[in-house]
Design an enzyme around this catalytic site. Structure first.
Site, PDB file in Angstrom:
ATOM      1  N   LYS A  68      32.030 104.216  37.942  1.00  0.00           N
ATOM      2  CA  LYS A  68      32.709 105.517  38.082  1.00  0.00           C
ATOM      3  C   LYS A  68      33.924 105.650  37.163  1.00  0.00           C
ATOM      4  CE  LYS A  68      31.259 107.104  42.623  1.00  0.00           C
ATOM      5  NZ  LYS A  68      30.392 106.001  43.128  1.00  0.00           N
ATOM      6  N   GLU A  80      37.470 115.501  44.795  1.00  0.00           N
ATOM      7  CA  GLU A  80      37.015 115.344  46.179  1.00  0.00           C
ATOM      8  C   GLU A  80      36.305 114.009  46.263  1.00  0.00           C
ATOM      9  OE1 GLU A  80      34.731 117.112  44.205  1.00  0.00           O
ATOM     10  OE2 GLU A  80      33.193 115.611  44.611  1.00  0.00           O
ATOM     11  N   SER A  88      25.194  98.930  39.309  1.00  0.00           N
ATOM     12  CA  SER A  88      26.238  99.953  39.214  1.00  0.00           C
ATOM     13  C   SER A  88      27.586  99.534  39.792  1.00  0.00           C
ATOM     14  CB  SER A  88      25.763 101.243  39.883  1.00  0.00           C
ATOM     15  OG  SER A  88      25.352 100.991  41.219  1.00  0.00           O
TER      16      SER A  88
END
Ligand SMILES: *Cc1c(COP(=O)(O)O)cnc(C)c1O
Length: 393
Positions: A89, A111, A377
């Site tokens: 991310k 968010e 990931s």
């Protein structure tokens, strides 16, 4: 067939920008500038420098020997779990904070559901000294205390969303309301390959560093840039979009997308959007999403918080519809078993999201000479409590 976004913001029939009128100037400013800014040599230089020195890239491409032996095929793991903050991310949030600065923004909103994107956003805001406000459902704040603490330590303000089911979609509504009220000084960092155009394309381009690296790393290992398969789990679809990006138009590379089946695709407790989803609009784009016959979004379920999303990014809806990607559904049980197996065979504790991608080897047989690259990931530290409870460790 084109699998990239077109100039209108569509992947085939999916994508677009379905937003309230009041939000149009904000999104339009971004749309007009994002490609221009990303192409600037100064931007490129700063982005690549931060990916190297701050995120710790390139992330290794690791030949998992014992795992490969077990499944009689050649499995490489793309180690996004080794990035700063523990997942892919951060690639996107670093890119977007630089974009925000170039556009003269001084205030960042985001968010978050499980808190992973909130932490990645709070991290880059601290790095750049920008104000950071993270909207999070009141229920999620209670469930995800460690990530809330991380965000606060990093200097972010965490604002509870008190309406509706008090989870992710309510936090999204609050963030959109904030952006409408603060159009001039605020940038909204969306955390996956979702949202109105240009977000899915912008996020994909920031995450595309993953497949850019795989190409030269695989060339070093195997003497060829193209694997036979690329595999990634899909929540909204950002690690997958980055893993596929430079292979989308390489027909010799098979693409496998792994969704969370939860307790089973037909159990009513699932997040397998490509199977259960119908065309609809969510978070400003037309895509596949899970909904009732009268169009109400259904609550998704997965043991992994990062895959617990009722839709899928428009690029992936297009890859599903055209058959370019093979979609597989993996249950909670299959994922947990695959996660523990990676611990025992390779000494790597994966995020439960990533464990879904690893679970395909029990479902599908590959040839001994196949080269299969799996996006790992994220790391499993954040999931320790889940693993402990599941396996009664
Ligand atoms: C958030 C997350 C995902 C899912 O998000 P995508 O946008 O689909 O990549 C997958 N793995 C990890 C480790 C995550 O934190």
């Amino acid at each position: 067939m084109n699998y990239n976004v077109n100039e209108k913001g569509y992947y085939g029939e999916f994508g677009g920008a379905f937003i309230p009128e009041m939000l149009y100037p904000n999104v339009e400013e971004l749309r007009q500038n994002y490609l221009k800014v990303m192409a600037e040599p100064e931007f490129q230089k700063e982005f690549n420098q931060l990916l190297k020195d701050y995120v710790g890239r390139p992330s290794p491409l690791y030949l998992a020997k014992r795992l490969s032996e077990k499944y009689n095929t050649k499995i490489y793991l793309k180690r996004e779990d080794l990035n700063h903050t523990g997942a892919h991310k951060i690639n996107n949030t670093v890119g977007q904070i630089l974009m925000a600065k170039r556009l003269g923004k001084t205030r960042i909103i985001a968010e978050t559901g499980a808190g992973q994107h909130g932490v990645a956003t709070a991290t880059v805001c601290a790095l750049m000294g920008l104000e950071c406000i993270v909207y999070m459902g009141e229920i999620d704040i209670a469930r995800q205390a460690p990530n809330v603490a991380r965000m606060k330590m990093l200097g972010a303000t965490v604002v509870p969303a008190l309406s509706g089911s008090r989870t992710l979609k309510d936090a999204t509504n609050e963030a959109i309301r904030d952006w409408i009220n603060n159009p001039v000084n605020t940038h909204y960092i969306i955390g996956s390959a979702i949202g109105p155009h240009p977000y899915p394309d912008m996020v994909t381009r920031f995450q595309a560093i993953i497949s850019e690296e795989i190409k030269w790393q695989l060339k070093e290992h195997e003497g060829r840039e193209n694997p036979d398969y690329v595999v990634a789990c899909i929540g909204g679809g950002s690690n997958a979009a980055g893993t596929y990006y430079h292979y989308l138009h390489e027909p010799d590379v098979n693409i496998i997308a792994v969704e969370a089946a939860g307790l089973g695709v037909d159990s009513g407790e699932s997040a397998a959007t490509s199977v259960l989803g119908k065309e609809g609009v969510i978070h400003g784009c037309k895509t596949l999403l899970m909904q009732t016959p009268d169009g109400q979004i259904t609550e998704p379920y997965s043991i992994s918080a990062g895959l617990d999303y009722p839709g899928v990014g428009p690029m992936h809806a297009h890859l599903a519809k055209t058959g370019r990607a093979e979609f597989m559904s993996i249950t909670d049980d299959q994922a947990m078993k695959a996660g523990l197996e990676l611990c025992k065979l390779e000494g790597i504790i994966p995020a439960i999201e990533s464990s879904h991608a690893l679970a395909i080897f029990e479902q599908k047989t590959f040839k001994p000479n196949d080269v299969v690259v799996v996006s790992l990931s994220g790391r499993g530290d954040k999931d320790l409590q889940n693993y402990i409870e599941y396996f009664k460790i």
